[in-house]
Design a protein around this motif. Structure first.
Motif, PDB file in Angstrom:
ATOM      1  N   HIS A  84       0.672  -1.343   0.149  1.00  9.46           N
ATOM      2  CA  HIS A  84      -0.025  -0.023  -0.048  1.00  9.46           C
ATOM      3  C   HIS A  84       0.919   1.305   0.049  1.00  9.46           C
ATOM      4  O   HIS A  84       0.237   2.350   0.057  1.00  9.46           O
ATOM      5  N   ALA A  85       2.071   1.019   0.240  1.00 12.48           N
ATOM      6  CA  ALA A  85       2.986   2.254   0.338  1.00 12.48           C
ATOM      7  C   ALA A  85       2.884   3.075  -1.200  1.00 12.48           C
ATOM      8  O   ALA A  85       2.984   2.480  -2.185  1.00 12.48           O
ATOM      9  N   MET A  86       3.011   4.450  -1.175  1.00 16.17           N
ATOM     10  CA  MET A  86       2.603   5.239  -2.400  1.00 16.17           C
ATOM     11  C   MET A  86       4.228   6.001  -2.695  1.00 16.17           C
ATOM     12  O   MET A  86       4.179   6.482  -3.654  1.00 16.17           O
ATOM     13  N   GLY A  87       5.155   5.878  -1.642  1.00  5.83           N
ATOM     14  CA  GLY A  87       6.315   6.497  -2.016  1.00  5.83           C
ATOM     15  C   GLY A  87       7.417   6.138  -2.855  1.00  5.83           C
ATOM     16  O   GLY A  87       7.533   5.008  -3.319  1.00  5.83           O
ATOM     17  N   ASP A  88       8.271   6.935  -3.320  1.00  6.34           N
ATOM     18  CA  ASP A  88       9.592   6.562  -4.405  1.00  6.34           C
ATOM     19  C   ASP A  88      10.473   5.749  -3.304  1.00  6.34           C
ATOM     20  O   ASP A  88      11.288   5.068  -4.025  1.00  6.34           O
ATOM     21  N   ALA A  89      10.447   5.946  -2.180  1.00  4.24           N
ATOM     22  CA  ALA A  89      11.103   5.136  -1.375  1.00  4.24           C
ATOM     23  C   ALA A  89      10.302   4.864   0.028  1.00  4.24           C
ATOM     24  O   ALA A  89       9.448   5.628   0.398  1.00  4.24           O
ATOM     25  N   VAL A  90      10.592   3.583   0.526  1.00  2.02           N
ATOM     26  CA  VAL A  90       9.795   3.248   1.874  1.00  2.02           C
ATOM     27  C   VAL A  90      10.915   2.984   3.041  1.00  2.02           C
ATOM     28  O   VAL A  90      11.919   2.421   2.732  1.00  2.02           O
ATOM     29  N   ILE A  91      10.668   3.894   4.168  1.00  2.00           N
ATOM     30  CA  ILE A  91      11.404   3.585   4.987  1.00  2.00           C
ATOM     31  C   ILE A  91      10.589   2.902   6.384  1.00  2.00           C
ATOM     32  O   ILE A  91       9.347   3.319   6.657  1.00  2.00           O
ATOM     33  N   ILE A  92      11.183   1.623   6.706  1.00  2.00           N
ATOM     34  CA  ILE A  92      10.583   0.880   7.632  1.00  2.00           C
ATOM     35  C   ILE A  92      10.852   0.937   9.062  1.00  2.00           C
ATOM     36  O   ILE A  92      12.280   1.068   9.190  1.00  2.00           O
ATOM     37  N   ILE A  93      10.025   1.492  10.069  1.00  2.00           N
ATOM     38  CA  ILE A  93      10.447   1.672  11.361  1.00  2.00           C
ATOM     39  C   ILE A  93       9.620   1.177  12.579  1.00  2.00           C
ATOM     40  O   ILE A  93       8.292   1.152  12.089  1.00  2.00           O
ATOM     41  N   ASP A  94       9.948   0.617  13.387  1.00  2.00           N
ATOM     42  CA  ASP A  94       9.068   0.163  14.434  1.00  2.00           C
ATOM     43  C   ASP A  94       8.544   1.157  15.363  1.00  2.00           C
ATOM     44  O   ASP A  94       9.225   2.271  15.486  1.00  2.00           O
ATOM     45  N   ALA A  95       7.355   0.968  15.872  1.00  2.00           N
ATOM     46  CA  ALA A  95       6.615   1.884  16.510  1.00  2.00           C
ATOM     47  C   ALA A  95       7.049   2.055  18.186  1.00  2.00           C
ATOM     48  O   ALA A  95       6.775   3.106  18.795  1.00  2.00           O
ATOM     49  N   ASP A  96       8.085   1.277  18.439  1.00  2.00           N
ATOM     50  CA  ASP A  96       8.401   1.328  19.812  1.00  2.00           C
ATOM     51  C   ASP A  96       9.658   2.421  20.266  1.00  2.00           C
ATOM     52  O   ASP A  96      10.072   2.352  21.361  1.00  2.00           O
ATOM     53  N   LEU A  97      10.009   3.100  18.944  1.00  2.00           N
ATOM     54  CA  LEU A  97      11.070   3.927  19.025  1.00  2.00           C
ATOM     55  C   LEU A  97      12.366   3.556  19.688  1.00  2.00           C
ATOM     56  O   LEU A  97      13.278   4.083  20.021  1.00  2.00           O
ATOM     57  N   GLN A  98      12.518   2.089  19.488  1.00  2.00           N
ATOM     58  CA  GLN A  98      13.964   1.548  19.624  1.00  2.00           C
ATOM     59  C   GLN A  98      14.986   2.069  18.459  1.00  2.00           C
ATOM     60  O   GLN A  98      16.093   2.211  18.856  1.00  2.00           O
ATOM     61  N   ASP A  99      14.368   2.303  17.514  1.00  3.86           N
ATOM     62  CA  ASP A  99      15.240   2.748  16.284  1.00  3.86           C
ATOM     63  C   ASP A  99      14.841   4.167  16.120  1.00  3.86           C
ATOM     64  O   ASP A  99      13.566   4.473  16.022  1.00  3.86           O
ATOM     65  N   PRO A 100      15.921   5.149  16.441  1.00  2.00           N
ATOM     66  CA  PRO A 100      15.661   6.563  16.423  1.00  2.00           C
ATOM     67  C   PRO A 100      15.121   7.171  15.127  1.00  2.00           C
ATOM     68  O   PRO A 100      15.805   6.938  14.045  1.00  2.00           O
ATOM     69  N   PRO A 101      13.988   7.732  14.729  1.00  2.00           N
ATOM     70  CA  PRO A 101      13.584   8.541  13.721  1.00  2.00           C
ATOM     71  C   PRO A 101      14.578   9.492  13.109  1.00  2.00           C
ATOM     72  O   PRO A 101      14.523   9.880  11.870  1.00  2.00           O
ATOM     73  N   GLU A 102      15.381   9.971  14.112  1.00  2.00           N
ATOM     74  CA  GLU A 102      16.269  11.138  13.704  1.00  2.00           C
ATOM     75  C   GLU A 102      17.441  10.615  12.674  1.00  2.00           C
ATOM     76  O   GLU A 102      18.116  11.400  12.162  1.00  2.00           O
ATOM     77  N   LEU A 103      17.412   9.476  12.491  1.00  2.00           N
ATOM     78  CA  LEU A 103      18.489   8.713  11.470  1.00  2.00           C
ATOM     79  C   LEU A 103      17.667   8.878  10.043  1.00  2.00           C
ATOM     80  O   LEU A 103      18.500   8.663   9.158  1.00  2.00           O
ATOM     81  N   ILE A 104      16.644   9.345  10.067  1.00  2.00           N
ATOM     82  CA  ILE A 104      15.958   9.177   8.726  1.00  2.00           C
ATOM     83  C   ILE A 104      16.399  10.497   7.635  1.00  2.00           C
ATOM     84  O   ILE A 104      16.884  10.035   6.409  1.00  2.00           O
ATOM     85  N   PRO A 105      16.782  11.377   8.032  1.00  2.00           N
ATOM     86  CA  PRO A 105      17.534  12.399   7.148  1.00  2.00           C
ATOM     87  C   PRO A 105      18.906  11.879   6.292  1.00  2.00           C
ATOM     88  O   PRO A 105      19.299  11.915   5.381  1.00  2.00           O
ATOM     89  N   ASP A 106      19.754  10.894   7.304  1.00  2.00           N
ATOM     90  CA  ASP A 106      20.793  10.508   6.907  1.00  2.00           C
ATOM     91  C   ASP A 106      20.600   9.482   5.826  1.00  2.00           C
ATOM     92  O   ASP A 106      21.239   9.218   4.787  1.00  2.00           O
ATOM     93  N   MET A 107      19.540   8.693   6.238  1.00  2.00           N
ATOM     94  CA  MET A 107      19.089   7.392   5.165  1.00  2.00           C
ATOM     95  C   MET A 107      18.805   8.143   3.678  1.00  2.00           C
ATOM     96  O   MET A 107      19.159   7.711   2.721  1.00  2.00           O
ATOM     97  N   ILE A 108      17.917   9.126   3.741  1.00  2.33           N
ATOM     98  CA  ILE A 108      17.575   9.988   2.717  1.00  2.33           C
ATOM     99  C   ILE A 108      18.690  10.359   1.893  1.00  2.33           C
ATOM    100  O   ILE A 108      18.889  10.347   0.536  1.00  2.33           O
ATOM    101  N   GLN A 109      19.523  11.164   2.606  1.00  7.47           N
ATOM    102  CA  GLN A 109      20.758  11.609   2.035  1.00  7.47           C
ATOM    103  C   GLN A 109      21.713  10.154   1.392  1.00  7.47           C
ATOM    104  O   GLN A 109      22.097  10.768   0.009  1.00  7.47           O
TER     105      GLN A 109
END
Length: 334
Positions: A84-109
């Motif tokens: 169902h994802a509509m993006g040109d890229a998909v970022i998978i992240i767990d809801a429990d915040l053990q994986d920091p969302p703040e890494l997303i800009p680096d991933m996009i870069q």
């Protein structure tokens, strides 16, 4: 502008959703020149998770959600999200915040530099017991030695996938899924990011040792036939040892005239051989069970609701994805 989907599988995560939404929106606002979709997959939650997601959607149209008809498990929830994802890229992240969302800009870069799979590797794992860390390390070590696929160690599902990786994963419609192995199996250009994993922000983990053991068995049986070869090798070794022991008993009896050992030695041999046979049958049964489940050709999941609309689940062919109310297609600008 390019669209990036942030995919969040959720099962009974009401205690952490507010923090997750707040941190995700802060990250999104810090990354200009992109459209974002935050796609929640509610995996049959029994708490207030779905209602909270709907409330988020009322005030933020970047929120989308897929409500599965029941709890199908995280592995299936992820493929439902990718469908169902509509993006040109998909970022998978767990809801429990053990994986920091703040890494997303680096991933996009790194994605913009041409990498197709930017995955986060755990440098440390806070909040996890010594036993869990040790067993995880041993499992990955065993899997890497028994398969020809370059399995990524100390990595989870937290990663950015280019659209072509997403389309490749959508073609894999196995009912018993080990997605971490699939990420490696599809290949493409990968990039590693190191991070320190945090403990859960709230709530309790849904992964007990029984479920982790089941996932480990899925991983081994999905990507290697080593257990079958091990059973064959064990059977050959035991048979050879039994044959040598038989010769020794015959020679000792005929030449030296010694009496044959009685009941204790016989029972020991019978119980040992019976145990080896049961282990071999169990290993064969694991693979046979997988074949049985795959031949059923059942759909991977059913959707109850997609973005406030009730869904009629249509499946034109057994291996096709389940179609939603509208089939959105996004072409990559890369």
């Amino acid at each position: 502008m390019k669209t990036i989907t942030i995919l969040v599988p959720a099962y009974n995560e009401e205690e952490v959703l507010d923090q997750l939404y707040s941190r995700l929106t802060d990250v999104i606002e810090s990354v200009p020149n992109y459209n974002f979709e935050i796609l929640f997959v509610n995996d049959g939650s029994k708490d207030n998770t779905l209602n909270m997601i709907k409330e988020f959607r009322v005030r933020d149209k970047r929120i989308s959600y897929v409500d599965l008809s029941r709890n199908f498990g995280k592995e299936t929830a992820m493929i439902a999200g990718l469908d169902h994802a509509m993006g040109d890229a998909v970022i998978i992240i767990d809801a429990d915040l053990q994986d920091p969302p703040e890494l997303i800009p680096d991933m996009i870069q790194y994605w913009e530099q041409g990498y197709d799979d930017v995955y986060a590797k755990r440098r440390s794992r806070a909040g996890e017991s010594w036993a869990k860390k040790w067993t995880a390390g041993k499992f990955y070590s065993l899997l890497k030695k028994t398969t020809r696929i370059p399995i990524q160690e100390n990595t989870g599902d937290f990663r950015l996938l280019d659209r072509r990786c997403v389309e490749a994963l959508k073609q894999i419609r196995e009912t018993q899924r080990y997605t971490k192995g699939m990420f490696s199996w599809i290949g493409y250009n990968k990039k590693e990011i190191l991070f320190d994993r945090d403990p859960r922000a709230a709530g309790e983990t849904k992964w007990n040792y029984f479920k982790l053991m089941d996932l480990a068995i899925e991983g081994i049986t999905s990507f290697t036939t080593f257990p079958l070869r091990l059973a064959s090798f064990l059977g050959f070794t035991v048979s050879f040892g039994a044959f040598c022991y038989m010769l020794w008993i015959i020679i000792k009896t005929l030449i030296h005239g010694e009496s044959v050992s009685g009941y204790p030695s016989m029972m020991t041999a019978i119980l040992f051989l019976g145990g080896v046979q049961l282990i071999a049958v169990g290993i064969i049964g694991e693979y046979l069970g997988r074949i049985f489940n795959e031949t059923k050709n059942r759909p991977l999941y059913f959707v109850d609701e997609y973005n406030d609309d009730k869904v009629t689940n249509l499946d034109e062919k057994p291996t096709a994805k389940l179609y939603r109310v509208e089939d959105h297609k996004v072409k990559s600008n890369r």
